[in-house]
Design a protein around this motif. Sequence first.
Motif, PDB file in Angstrom:
ATOM      1  N   ALA A 266      48.687  58.290  26.494  1.00 58.03           N
ATOM      2  CA  ALA A 266      48.686  56.994  26.337  1.00 58.03           C
ATOM      3  C   ALA A 266      48.427  56.403  27.925  1.00 58.03           C
ATOM      4  N   ALA A 267      47.647  55.389  28.212  1.00 55.80           N
ATOM      5  CA  ALA A 267      47.339  55.171  29.476  1.00 55.80           C
ATOM      6  C   ALA A 267      46.994  53.641  29.542  1.00 55.80           C
ATOM      7  N   ALA A 268      47.304  52.786  30.580  1.00 52.85           N
ATOM      8  CA  ALA A 268      46.711  51.622  30.858  1.00 52.85           C
ATOM      9  C   ALA A 268      46.731  51.193  32.119  1.00 52.85           C
ATOM     10  N   GLY A 269      45.609  50.415  32.514  1.00 52.87           N
ATOM     11  CA  GLY A 269      45.335  50.378  33.817  1.00 52.87           C
ATOM     12  C   GLY A 269      44.852  48.660  34.062  1.00 52.87           C
ATOM     13  N   ALA A 270      44.949  48.359  35.436  1.00 54.03           N
ATOM     14  CA  ALA A 270      44.556  46.836  35.728  1.00 54.03           C
ATOM     15  C   ALA A 270      44.000  46.957  37.275  1.00 54.03           C
ATOM     16  N   SER A 271      43.177  46.071  37.500  1.00 54.69           N
ATOM     17  CA  SER A 271      42.872  45.569  38.824  1.00 54.69           C
ATOM     18  C   SER A 271      42.552  44.278  39.131  1.00 54.69           C
ATOM     19  N   TYR A 272      42.742  44.017  40.121  1.00 52.86           N
ATOM     20  CA  TYR A 272      42.797  42.554  40.714  1.00 52.86           C
ATOM     21  C   TYR A 272      41.896  42.475  42.059  1.00 52.86           C
ATOM     22  N   ALA A 273      40.784  41.689  42.095  1.00 57.60           N
ATOM     23  CA  ALA A 273      39.882  41.680  43.501  1.00 57.60           C
ATOM     24  C   ALA A 273      40.146  40.581  44.090  1.00 57.60           C
ATOM     25  N   LEU A 274      40.625  40.593  45.317  1.00 61.47           N
ATOM     26  CA  LEU A 274      40.960  39.622  46.249  1.00 61.47           C
ATOM     27  C   LEU A 274      39.884  39.705  47.532  1.00 61.47           C
ATOM     28  N   GLY A 275      38.837  39.162  47.395  1.00 66.94           N
ATOM     29  CA  GLY A 275      37.924  39.037  48.322  1.00 66.94           C
ATOM     30  C   GLY A 275      37.094  40.541  48.590  1.00 66.94           C
ATOM     31  N   SER A 276      37.129  41.160  49.588  1.00 67.47           N
ATOM     32  CA  SER A 276      36.745  42.381  49.984  1.00 67.47           C
ATOM     33  C   SER A 276      37.781  43.535  49.276  1.00 67.47           C
ATOM     34  N   ALA A 277      38.825  43.361  48.882  1.00 67.96           N
ATOM     35  CA  ALA A 277      39.966  44.426  48.452  1.00 67.96           C
ATOM     36  C   ALA A 277      39.979  44.295  46.874  1.00 67.96           C
ATOM     37  N   ILE A 278      40.393  45.533  46.456  1.00 68.14           N
ATOM     38  CA  ILE A 278      40.537  45.401  45.090  1.00 68.14           C
ATOM     39  C   ILE A 278      42.072  46.225  44.705  1.00 68.14           C
ATOM     40  N   VAL A 279      42.827  45.703  44.286  1.00 68.25           N
ATOM     41  CA  VAL A 279      44.292  46.633  43.926  1.00 68.25           C
ATOM     42  C   VAL A 279      44.350  46.885  42.564  1.00 68.25           C
ATOM     43  N   GLY A 280      44.453  48.224  42.233  1.00 69.53           N
ATOM     44  CA  GLY A 280      44.551  48.788  41.122  1.00 69.53           C
ATOM     45  C   GLY A 280      46.035  49.132  40.550  1.00 69.53           C
TER      46      GLY A 280
END
Length: 407
Positions: A266-280
């Motif tokens: 079981a797995a879950a993921g998320a990402s959020y784009a902040l300008g030229s950066a992406i946090v995952g």
Amino acid sequence: MKKILLALSVSGVACASYAQSSVTLYGIADVGFNYTNIAQTARPGGTPTGGSQFALADAHTTGLSGSRWGLRGAEDLGGGLRAIFVLESGFYMNTGAFAQGGAEFGRQAYFGLSSNYGTVTLGRQYDPVVDFVQPFTASGTWAGYMGSHPDDVDNLTNTNRINNSVKFTSANYGGFSAGGLYSFGGVAGSVTQDQIWALAAGYTGASLSLGLGYLNARDPNVSFYGNTPNKGTATANNIGSAGSATTPESIPVYAGYASAKTLQIAAAGASYALGSAIVGAVVSNTRFGWLGSSAGPNPFGYTGTAVFTSFDLNLRYRPTPFLQLGTSIDYTHRNSVGADAGAKYLQLDLGADYNLSKRTDLYALAVLQRAMGTDSLGQPAVASIAGFSPSTTDKQIGVRLGIRHKF
């Protein structure tokens, strides 16, 4: 003149009909130099021995994109319906040998139908958990196979494909999509033996993206880990090896659990784009259940369930359109199984990728891992960076300098 016009008309119809079908040849070549500060060469008397290693290697073992070539085709059947197929073969650039255990089209081999509502495909395929959660991991975006969670315990870097499977992937509805897969065990007298099923869903927005999935494999030593030509039956350990006086161990993180009746991921993921950066961020839970079954060998006499929980926090940043930088930290914990006290793995990933052109790039990767506790082979846990031979100690450093070309 009428005959000429008729000929041109027929020719135009034929050309239009031909244009509705297409076959594309594509591929990736990815090769580079690997270094590890310590790699096992053998395990005489149960004590690992080895030394530092410097080697030329294909990306299948450690890099960004395993070398491959493939054929992708589509035919318009009318009414929004298309017939599609993919045949994709993995190979090692440094030797020319087939990857995926010697399978000719070991990466993917499927045929199906696609419509405005979704796609149904049949064959050897990626599971939906990989499709919907891998894009949030460091290994699935910039760190490559060596950036996997230890020995790719949750399969989020797609070590294993699914044979004999039927898969449905929905169309995208306002950013939302979903998928499901069922793999037939094909065992006479038992519907559930060797079967695999999986479900997953995701959302893609302007800045925020989400994904989650679940996979269940019965008799995983055979159905999940044993589905390539170089693997054996339930009497063989298709996951890894405890090594010998002349050979190193492999996949020590979970090779001792080949006797599991079920594998659940079981797995879950998320990402959020902040300008030229992406946090995952990703969290996964991998369970080897009903240890001690007849699905595989059990030399350590394990019973019960081995549970791995992994956390992955990663960041990628583009200071220029040509350069991407990445870093991530991974933590994996396993519960106590039998008399051992469990195991822990802490990993740091670093990477840089520079585009020489739209198709060719140079990259550098470094992974540092530390292991604690007792691993699945009943020994003090050794570090085991995915794709490298395991360490002889609880620490290991892996470095790769590579070049990749897409065609």
